[in-house]
Write a protein that holds these residues in place. Structure first.
Motif: not given
Length: 124
Positions: A8-26
């Motif tokens: 979910x990472x990436x480049x975004x302009x100031x004021x913008x939004x991102x959602x990161x995900x973390x998939x767990x297993x094991x």
């Protein structure tokens, strides 16, 4: 062993939004604290947000309060962090981490398992 994979990472302009995900297993995550940290070169890893998998508690670092929200999907075994109103100082590599029986742990030293990290870059 717990395997963690961020996305979910990436480049975004100031004021913008991102959602990161973390998939767990094991293994089952009951009893684990799941958290997000971030790091920029030359600085120590900084706590962003965390939750205790078995309960409703969430907690945040000062830089995240009021802007970021951590959540989870029990079915997908995935932890998210919704990041709003991003600014240039939020630029970093963001890591997902898991630690067993560590409660509300802010120190990265207490976490046993780490993802590979995902880059977030905020431009002006």
């Amino acid at each position: 062993q717990v395997q963690l994979v961020e996305s979910g990472g990436g480049l975004v302009q100031a004021g913008g939004s991102l959602r990161l995900s973390c998939a767990a297993s094991g293994r089952a995550l009951s009893g684990y604290t799941m958290s997000w940290f971030r790091q920029v070169p030359g600085k120590e890893r900084e706590f962003v947000a965390g939750l205790i998998w078995s309960g409703p508690m969430t907690y945040y670092g000062d830089s995240a309060k009021g802007r970021f929200t951590i959540s989870r999907d029990n079915v997908k075994n995935t932890v998210y962090v919704q990041m709003n109103n991003l600014n240039i100082e939020d630029t970093a590599v963001y890591y997902c981490a898991a630690g067993y029986a560590i409660a509300r742990a802010y120190s990265h030293y207490l976490y046993n398992y780490w993802g590979q990290g995902t880059q977030v870059t905020v431009s002006s």
